[in-house]
Design a protein around this motif. Structure first.
Motif, mmCIF file in Angstrom:
data_model
loop_
_atom_site.group_PDB
_atom_site.id
_atom_site.type_symbol
_atom_site.label_atom_id
_atom_site.label_comp_id
_atom_site.label_asym_id
_atom_site.label_seq_id
_atom_site.Cartn_x
_atom_site.Cartn_y
_atom_site.Cartn_z
ATOM 1 N N LEU A 111 0.841 -1.188 0.000
ATOM 2 C CA LEU A 111 0.000 0.000 0.000
ATOM 3 C C LEU A 111 0.884 1.248 0.000
ATOM 4 O O LEU A 111 1.997 1.226 0.509
ATOM 5 C CB LEU A 111 -0.876 0.031 1.262
ATOM 6 C CG LEU A 111 -1.935 -1.066 1.362
ATOM 7 C CD1 LEU A 111 -2.592 -1.035 2.735
ATOM 8 C CD2 LEU A 111 -2.982 -0.905 0.265
ATOM 9 N N ALA A 112 0.321 2.324 -0.586
ATOM 10 C CA ALA A 112 1.101 3.556 -0.675
ATOM 11 C C ALA A 112 1.515 4.035 0.708
ATOM 12 O O ALA A 112 2.651 4.459 0.921
ATOM 13 C CB ALA A 112 0.286 4.630 -1.389
ATOM 14 N N SER A 113 0.593 3.920 1.667
ATOM 15 C CA SER A 113 0.909 4.395 3.018
ATOM 16 C C SER A 113 2.030 3.555 3.636
ATOM 17 O O SER A 113 2.888 4.076 4.349
ATOM 18 C CB SER A 113 -0.324 4.329 3.902
ATOM 19 O OG SER A 113 -0.799 3.000 3.952
ATOM 20 N N GLU A 114 1.999 2.251 3.348
ATOM 21 C CA GLU A 114 3.053 1.387 3.881
ATOM 22 C C GLU A 114 4.401 1.737 3.280
ATOM 23 O O GLU A 114 5.416 1.721 3.946
ATOM 24 C CB GLU A 114 2.720 -0.081 3.616
ATOM 25 C CG GLU A 114 1.741 -0.642 4.614
ATOM 26 C CD GLU A 114 1.299 -2.048 4.260
ATOM 27 O OE1 GLU A 114 1.730 -2.567 3.218
ATOM 28 O OE2 GLU A 114 0.516 -2.608 5.033
ATOM 29 N N ARG A 115 4.362 2.029 1.967
ATOM 30 C CA ARG A 115 5.618 2.400 1.314
ATOM 31 C C ARG A 115 6.178 3.671 1.935
ATOM 32 O O ARG A 115 7.370 3.767 2.192
ATOM 33 C CB ARG A 115 5.384 2.588 -0.188
ATOM 34 C CG ARG A 115 6.660 2.965 -0.907
ATOM 35 C CD ARG A 115 6.523 3.046 -2.406
ATOM 36 N NE ARG A 115 7.757 3.558 -2.988
ATOM 37 C CZ ARG A 115 7.928 3.790 -4.272
ATOM 38 N NH1 ARG A 115 6.949 3.545 -5.135
ATOM 39 N NH2 ARG A 115 9.068 4.257 -4.713
ATOM 40 N N GLU A 116 5.286 4.635 2.192
ATOM 41 C CA GLU A 116 5.737 5.892 2.805
ATOM 42 C C GLU A 116 6.358 5.648 4.169
ATOM 43 O O GLU A 116 7.389 6.217 4.515
ATOM 44 C CB GLU A 116 4.553 6.876 2.936
ATOM 45 C CG GLU A 116 4.111 7.493 1.612
ATOM 46 C CD GLU A 116 5.266 8.125 0.838
ATOM 47 O OE1 GLU A 116 6.048 8.883 1.449
ATOM 48 O OE2 GLU A 116 5.407 7.845 -0.371
ATOM 49 N N GLN A 117 5.709 4.753 4.922
ATOM 50 C CA GLN A 117 6.186 4.444 6.262
ATOM 51 C C GLN A 117 7.594 3.834 6.208
ATOM 52 O O GLN A 117 8.497 4.228 6.939
ATOM 53 C CB GLN A 117 5.219 3.447 6.889
ATOM 54 C CG GLN A 117 5.189 3.484 8.398
ATOM 55 C CD GLN A 117 4.237 2.418 8.925
ATOM 56 O OE1 GLN A 117 3.266 2.042 8.264
ATOM 57 N NE2 GLN A 117 4.526 1.927 10.110
#
Lengths: 396, 170
Positions: free
Chosen positions: B2-8
């Motif tokens: 997920l995009a949010s996971e990648r950001e994290q």
């Protein structure tokens, strides 16, 4: 941990703190001089004189200098460094401090192989303990102007990183591909700085030498191979394990010690070493005869030596870094040849070509891996040719 | 991912890279960290890592593909590495290998469908006097016999939360 009854050098008693304190009273040239007089050679297998390495690193110009412990023990059949890292970590670190003092370094790194990650926690605890005892950090044991500390860098699973320039490449965040030499790491090493890379056993042995004297060390071993050596013994014997024995011991005597008298052959020096058949068991294990970093693999009468050669060659095919052609293609070609032999489909003419290829690899490969990859192949083919041909037939 | 996971993960990567002053010598520690938590180094992560160190992503891929403990393909929660080198081979590694395949229902080089186990061969583990030897993640197991295999595998399968948390970074 050791199965040796007599304590020679490494397993002899040592008060680590006292030994380090005494060493720091001496001048730097005196320490290197003592190690030089002892004739100590690198215990990782290459056998380069330790004092020469330290002297070159000491003389080299550089703002920073590094002391690196090569704990990337990956040679098949070698596990003595595992024992040292487990039970003698304090001596190892003190040995690194000694080297740092001798060459004028502030930074130490232990390059620990990924497969030994489970040793890391205890190793870090030992480092912390030694900081507490002022054997690491600033003003070590009260010595003005001398500071040194170590940290652990984990490997990521590559045999070739035991080669010192590949190890340095790996530390710098690159593929573990060996560098051209010269320049040698003692002048241009980690981050371009003078660097001494030594084996775990070498650091510990040097500490004992500086404390107890070169003369004492030379009471063990032979003229050209002084002192004792740790041997990692495995395979078909009654008592496998780590043994400390004098250099120059014959294979026969070693086999008596470990309960492997019936052996058909012994692999001395791991996959990159030599296979010694029974008729040559009077040969000595020493730099001037059969050399080893410590790996001794015993083969009983029932073993199929061609399978042994195949196992070793598969190892080299996987672990060749692929950088130079003789090693990358040579290992593959020799393995294909071994498979042909296994199927009973290899002509003697082809076998002779393969042996010639092996010799070419020994001469033309860039680093020790490729230069030694054909050793097991050549010695097994030479000594067990009739066994190989007698037991294989493609029409069966 | 997920995009949010990648950001994290990207934030974590940058934090770690900063500790090394974004010097290349920090690359492998960062890769080891990402491998450890995501069980692989995805193309997206390679991009993010390359950016942090200001090098080309191909440089990162070159390093990842070189080392056997780093991988582009996603590994199982537990990576079983059986030593294939000669001493362990002579001590009976073949029978252990066979039983590992039976217990896990996969062949060497594969990962179970539930993402729990990856089965691999590895070169010398330095346990030659106590073979056959294998690593499960960082744990070493020695003198492994075919009969012991099931218990060892179960001990990991039954670890608290092993079945719940697997795939958290999918």
């Amino acid at each position: 941990m050791s199965k040796t009854e007599k304590k020679l050098v490494i397993f002899s008693d040592l008060d680590v703190e006292k030994a380090l304190k005494n060493a720091l009273q001496k001048s730097r040239p005196d320490i290197i001089g003592e190690v030089r007089d002892s004739g100590l050679k690198g215990r990782g297998g290459a056998g380069f004189p330790t004092a020469v390495k330290w002297n070159l690193a000491a003389a080299a110009q550089g703002e920073r200098k590094f002391v690196i412990c090569n704990a990337d023990e990956g040679e098949p059949g070698t596990f003595k460094d595992r024992v040292l890292l487990t039970d003698y970590a304090d001596q190892l670190i003190a040995g690194m401090v000694l080297a740092a003092y001798a060459i004028g370094s502030k930074d130490g790194i232990i390059y620990l192989r990924a497969e030994y990650t489970y040793l890391r926690k205890d190793l870090e605890a030992t480092i912390e303990k030694m900081r507490g005892k002022k054997m690491l950090g600033k003003r070590i044991l009260g010595k003005d102007g001398f500071e040194f500390d170590v940290h652990i860098h984990m490997g990521s699973g590559a045999y070739i990183c035991g080669e010192e320039t590949a190890l340095i490449e790996s530390l710098e965040g690159h593929r573990g591909e060996p560098r051209n030499r010269p320049p040698f790491p003692v002048t241009v090493g980690y981050l371009g700085c003078p660097t001494s890379v030594n084996n775990v056993e070498t650091f510990i042995t040097a500490l004992h030498i500086v404390e107890k004297g070169a003369k004492w060390f030379k009471t063990f071993g032979t003229e050209k191979s002084t002192g004792s050596k740790l041997f990692s013994v495995s395979g078909d014997c009654e008592k496998p394990g780590v043994y400390e024995l004098p250099m120059g011991i014959t294979i026969k005597k070693l086999l008596e010690t470990v309960g492997g008298e019936d052996a058909k052959a012994v692999q001395v020096g791991g996959a990159s070493g030599t296979c010694v058949p029974r008729k040559d068991f009077d040969r000595a294990i020493a730099y001037e005869d059969v050399s080893t970093g410590g790996s001794i693999i015993v083969f009983g009468q029932q073993r199929d030596m061609l399978q042994v050669a195949i196992n070793f060659m598969e190892f080299f095919c996987e672990e060749s870094c692929g950088q130079c052609t003789p090693c990358r293609l040579g290992t593959e070609t020799l393995l294909e040849g071994l498979d042909l032999l296994d199927e009973g489909k290899c002509s003697l003419k082809h076998l002779r070509e393969l042996c010639s290829l092996g010799e070419t690899m020994q001469l033309s490969s860039k680093c020790g891996l490729g230069q030694s990859a054909p050793n097991a192949f050549l010695s097994i083919v030479e000594n067990f040719k009739s066994e190989i041909f007698d037991t294989r037939c493609s029409c069966r | 991912m997920l995009a949010s996971e990648r950001e994290q993960l990207k934030a974590e990567i940058n934090k770690m890279a900063k500790k090394f002053d974004y010097h290349r010598s920090g690359l492998i520690p960062v890769l080891q960290y990402v491998q450890n938590i995501s069980r692989h180094i995805s193309p997206e992560s390679m991009q993010d890592i390359a950016e942090a160190f200001k090098i080309h992503p191909v440089e990162v891929q070159g390093v990842v593909s070189f080392y056997s403990f780093l991988s582009i393909e996603r590994k199982g929660k537990f990576v079983v590495r059986l030593c294939r080198t000669i001493s362990c081979d002579m001590a009976g590694k073949e029978a252990v290998a066979n039983q590992l395949e039976n217990e896990l229902g996969i062949e060497f080089g594969e990962t179970t469908d539930d993402g729990m186990f990856t089965l691999e061969f590895t070169n010398c583990l330095g346990m030659c006097d106590m073979g056959p030897a294998m690593l499960v993640n960082d744990d070493i197991h020695t003198r492994v016999t075919p009969e012991k295999v099931a218990d060892i595998i179960d001990s990991y399968r039954n670890r608290f939360g092993a079945h719940v948390t697997h795939g958290e970074h999918a």
